[in-house]
Design an enzyme around this catalytic site. Structure first.
Site, short mmCIF file in Angstrom:
data_model
loop_
_atom_site.label_atom_id
_atom_site.label_comp_id
_atom_site.label_asym_id
_atom_site.label_seq_id
_atom_site.Cartn_x
_atom_site.Cartn_y
_atom_site.Cartn_z
N ASP A 142 0.71 -1.31 -0.07
CA ASP A 142 -0.06 -0.07 -0.04
C ASP A 142 0.76 1.16 -0.05
O ASP A 142 1.96 1.24 -0.59
CB ASP A 142 -0.93 -0.04 1.14
CG ASP A 142 -2.50 0.61 0.94
OD1 ASP A 142 -2.22 1.94 0.91
OD2 ASP A 142 -3.42 0.02 1.21
N HIS A 201 -4.02 6.19 3.82
CA HIS A 201 -4.35 4.96 2.93
C HIS A 201 -3.85 3.64 3.41
O HIS A 201 -4.48 2.77 3.93
CB HIS A 201 -4.33 5.23 1.36
CG HIS A 201 -5.07 4.06 0.77
ND1 HIS A 201 -4.69 2.75 0.47
CD2 HIS A 201 -6.26 4.30 0.09
CE1 HIS A 201 -5.49 2.31 -0.19
NE2 HIS A 201 -6.53 2.96 -0.64
N SER A 525 -11.03 -0.18 -1.62
CA SER A 525 -9.63 -0.24 -0.82
C SER A 525 -10.00 -0.56 0.70
O SER A 525 -9.20 -1.14 1.25
CB SER A 525 -9.07 1.13 -0.78
OG SER A 525 -8.11 1.33 -1.83
#
Ligand SMILES: *[C@@H]1O[C@H](CO)[C@@H](O)[C@H](O)[C@H]1NC(C)=O
Ligand SMILES: *[C@@H]1O[C@H](CO)[C@@H](O)[C@H](O)[C@H]1NC(C)=O
Ligand SMILES: *[C@@H]1O[C@H](CO)[C@@H](O)[C@H](O)[C@H]1NC(C)=O
Ligand SMILES: *[C@@H]1O[C@H](CO)[C@@H](O)[C@H](O)[C@H]1NC(C)=O
Ligand SMILES: *[C@@H]1O[C@H](CO)[C@@H](O)[C@H](O)[C@H]1NC(C)=O
Ligand SMILES: *[C@@H]1O[C@H](CO)[C@@H](O)[C@H](O)[C@H]1NC(C)=O
Ligand SMILES: *[C@@H]1O[C@H](CO)[C@@H](O)[C@H](O)[C@H]1NC(C)=O
Ligand SMILES: *[C@@H]1O[C@H](CO)[C@@H](O)[C@H](O)[C@H]1NC(C)=O
Length: 728
Positions: A142, A201, A525
């Site tokens: 990621d 994220h 996600s």
């Protein structure tokens, strides 16, 4: 429950998009060099130096000195291949070598942006096995991770499991611990901590999968609760391949190469393209194939390009491809008008305006520089600060809020761009309205002398119709393997609160200086790490299960989703939106039967569609992808013709040693489904039994989808498989 649904949009759009990329590569001039991935399959047994082999291949084509300038990266730990700067001509010469399986350009992919666990039944009191759980390592590919987050504190954790061979290479100002046991970065961030997550994220996804229990996590007091991942005792290893710009194939393959060799048990990757690529040109399909070979399940987000059909970009059958759906909680933000009207919009808006009546102005009047039809959208740099001061600005697109914020308005009322199922974190008082309500505000402004109104702080309300497929979640049918149903399953991906990077702007708006430890994001996600947590949870009960068995258990025990209970017809695409249904982790511990597929089965399936990149095809191989022992069944058939399709399957008994399963078929008048035999008896655990599902019908119109299902039941288990038949 079954239905015949006509798809409204056409697949042609996608085909064109895919082709344009291929054209892009060949329109380069001859001297231009791009980075290509040269894929060479599994590492050979015995004495072999992959790096020198890679170098000698390059040297043959480019000469010695050019070869060392050309090579960018060698993959040497878990599979064989390298990345190099090559001209189109050079890559073609290399592609023709017999030891090279495939050569493809290194593409740019992107990220697909705590109550959710309770919603899916994996509560804090669910039965757990913390000692085994602490041996599970989740590899997260990621945007890096924020190591100091409370979600990754290691209080009470023992040393990493013995099998761990990774390292903490996050930089000098980056400390791993017994929870976050490893970090590597392929993207350069800050020099002293390159693996640090500057976007939020990676921190969000890793903490959703395996974050610690953190009491009282909330977003400014909203959606308060204990934050925790699916497997709070498991370990995390972070592999950073993305930054604000992109995520490169080149780095993604390097992360797979390392994660597999480091000894992770599962890989979660909330990254993908806007469209699907052929398997042999899809870095995530290639990397995850070698993970599967080593018993590691890879979970990937399906994509955020829905609800257009055939947008799913995670398509390989050895991947677990995750769609997104809603949970039973919704953030609303009300707009009040001075005439007494109240409109309900969506936003994660923690701001309270001091007062009830502020001047309302329509964006298109607020410019000195841009044309009206651009300014009405509140397009970047169009709004004149002097004209917006002290006012609430009405914009004709959702992202207009960023411009209104930049220009110094006190709030924004925007459209929701047709997505009334998600609420975005906003940088200042904002509400996103449906087009109908947005028009009410505009006509109020137009018909009132001194139009005034206000925006109220968000309320969190119950969302009784959940789970519903998210509008943005990418849809099937699978554009690459037309007879494999994708996405596989769905999980919560709307307005998910989880750990965040204090460096990142929570709203994504430049100038939003809030620094948060927990924030709210939506996307596949976010749903992907939920299923990673569930798969890790399952692995603690069945450490020896293959990746396909874990996937099968989660698919065949999924909650059924109601295909007709979608937002409207455009979203109502049944299994193309949600696969086998919504994950039910606790039920998946005891699935009764599993559908297993191993490396040889996938190779056979690939050979049946003339793909030999992942292993040698035996001569005269027959069959079809419909023969792959997959927990769901899908077939593309010709419209207006009669058809008969067979799905041979083998189930393995993992329930009770002595058991008899009877089959139940659910279908409608458009197809006939028969199963032979219709009962299966097992005498021992691990015993396999085979059966064939035959689906027949005639005269389906174009762009039709018919859904059916089969359920194998004994006294204690229901093993459900969806069946989808569709036409182009
Ligand atoms: C380490 O990184 C954090 C986060 O960026 C920063 O606040 C801190 O100042 C850094 N410390 C050093 C010694 O560089
Ligand atoms: C409203 O007033 C309070 C107290 O004066 C202040 O802290 C807050 O920032 C104000 N809100 C806005 C949106 O200006
Ligand atoms: C805004 O524009 C509309 C029409 O485009 C016009 O009728 C109205 O007077 C304008 N309002 C202001 C405050 O300039
Ligand atoms: C405002 O009202 C006028 C006259 O009623 C109409 O022509 C115009 O389209 C309206 N503008 C907006 C933005 O609603
Ligand atoms: C599915 O949703 C429709 C529309 O809301 C409803 O009429 C139907 O009863 C639902 N079916 C099931 C099985 O829940
Ligand atoms: C299974 O059934 C067979 C015959 O019906 C019986 O002999 C055996 O003991 C049973 N095994 C178990 C574990 O119940
Ligand atoms: C299903 O089978 C029945 C009995 O053979 C037949 O009458 C019917 O036409 C079949 N339906 C379809 C859709 O093929
Ligand atoms: C299996 O499904 C049937 C029919 O929906 C239901 O009545 C039964 O309770 C289910 N059994 C289990 C063990 O979930």
């Amino acid at each position: 429950m079954s239905s015949l649904i006509f798809l409204f949009r056409v697949l042609v759009v996608l085909v064109v998009a895919t082709l344009s990329i291929h054209c892009g590569a060949t329109t380069e001039t001859d001297t231009a060099k791009d980075i290509y991935i040269v894929y060479m399959g599994s590492l050979p047994e015995g004495e072999y130096s992959p790096s020198s082999h890679h170098f000698s291949i390059l040297q043959e084509v480019l000469g010695e000195s050019a070869a060392s300038n050309s090579i960018v990266r060698s993959y040497t730990r878990s599979f064989n291949g390298f990345a190099a700067r090559l001209s189109d001509e050079e890559q073609q010469i290399i592609a023709s070598k017999k030891e090279v399986l495939s050569v493809f350009p290194s593409k740019k992919l992107k990220l697909q942006t705590t109550r959710s666990w309770d919603f899916m039944g994996l509560t804090e009191t669910a039965k757990r096995n913390p000692t085994v759980e602490s041996n599970v390592i989740v590899g997260a590919i990621d945007s890096g991770i924020w190591p100091e987050s409370e979600s990754f504190s290691d209080e009470g954790y023992g040393p990493p499991p013995k099998k761990w061979k990774g390292t903490c290479a996050g930089g000098t100002n980056f400390t791993c611990n017994n929870k976050l046991i490893g970090a590597r970065s392929y993207k350069l961030g800050s020099e002293s901590s390159p693996a640090r997550d500057e976007m939020g994220h990676g921190t969000h996804t890793a903490s959703t999968a395996a974050g610690n229990k953190v009491p009282d996590a909330s977003f400014y007091g909203m959606a308060k609760g204990k934050a925790h991942g699916g497997v709070p005792s498991a370990r995390i290893a972070a592999y950073k391949v993305c930054d604000e710009e992109d995520c490169l194939d080149l780095y993604i393959l390097a992360a797979f190469d390392d994660a597999i060799a480091d000894g992770v048990d599962l890989i979660t990757i909330s990254v993908g393209g806007d469209y699907a690529s052929p398997f042999e040109e899809d870095a995530i399909a290639v990397g995850s194939f070698h993970a599967m070979e080593k018993g590691i399940l890879t979970l990937q987000s399906a994509g955020n390009s829905g609800p257009t059909p055939s947008t799913v970009s995670s398509v390989a059958p050895w991947l677990f491809s995750i769609a997104a759906s809603s949970i039973d909680r919704k953030f609303i933000s009300k707009v009040t008008l001075a005439n007494g009207q109240t409109l309900i919009g969506n936003a994660v808006n923690p701001f309270t305006l001091n007062g009830t009546n502020f001047p309302l102005v329509y964006g298109k009047n607020l410019t000195t520089t841009c044309p009206e039809d651009v300014t009405r959208l509140c397009a970047d740099t169009c709004l004149d600060s002097k004209l917006v001061e002290g006012k609430i600005v009405v914009c004709d697109q959702a992202s207009g809020r960023k411009e209104a914020f930049r220009a110094g308005a006190i709030g924004a009322i925007t459209t929701n761009d047709g997505r009334d199922d998600i609420a975005s974190v906003v940088p200042f008082p904002t509400s996103a309205l449906t087009d109908t309500d947005h028009d009410i505000v505009k006509s109020f402004i137009n018909s009132t002398k001194n139009p005034q109104g206000s925006i109220l702080k968000s309320e969190v309300i119950e969302h009784t119709t959940a789970p519903i497929a998210a509008s943005f979640s990418s849809r099937g049918p699978n554009p690459i393997a037309v007879d494999i149903l994708k996405p596989d399953i769905t999980a919560p991906g709307i307005d998910i609160i989880a750990a965040f990077s204090p460096h990142a702007s929570p709203s994504g708006a430049p100038g939003d200086k809030r620094s948060l430890k927990y924030s709210i994001l939506s996307g596949t996600s976010m749903s992907c790490p939920h299923v990673t947590g569930a798969a890790a949870y399952l692995k603690t009960f069945h450490p020896d299960w293959s990746p396909s068995a874990i996937k099968s258990a989660l698919m065949t025990t999924a909650w059924p989703m109601n295909a007709t209970k979608q937002v409207d017809d455009v979203y109502g695409e049944g299994e193309f939106a949600f696969g086998a249904g919504h994950i039910n982790p606790v039920k998946a511990i005891d699935p009764g039967l599993v559908y297993e597929a191993l490396k040889e089965d996938y190779i056979k399936m690939l050979c049946s569609i003339q793909i030999s990149y992942f292993g040698t095809c035996p001569k005269g191989v027959k069959g079809s992808p419909k023969d792959l022992n997959y927990p769901s069944m899908q077939a593309l058939v010709e419209s207006d013709k009669s058809f008969t399709v067979n799905f041979p399957r083998i189930v393995t008994n993992v329930g009770s040693s002595n058991s008899t399963y009877m089959v139940k078929v659910t279908t409608d008048s458009h197809i006939n489904v028969s199963v032979k035999p219709s009962s299966l008896s097992f005498k021992s655990l691990g015993e396999k039994q085979s059966f064939v599902v035959t689906v027949s019908g005639k005269g389906l119109p174009a762009k039709a989808r018919v859904s059916a299902s089969i359920v194998w039941s004994d006294d204690t288990h229901n093993v459900t498989s969806p069946i989808v038949v569709y036409t182009k």
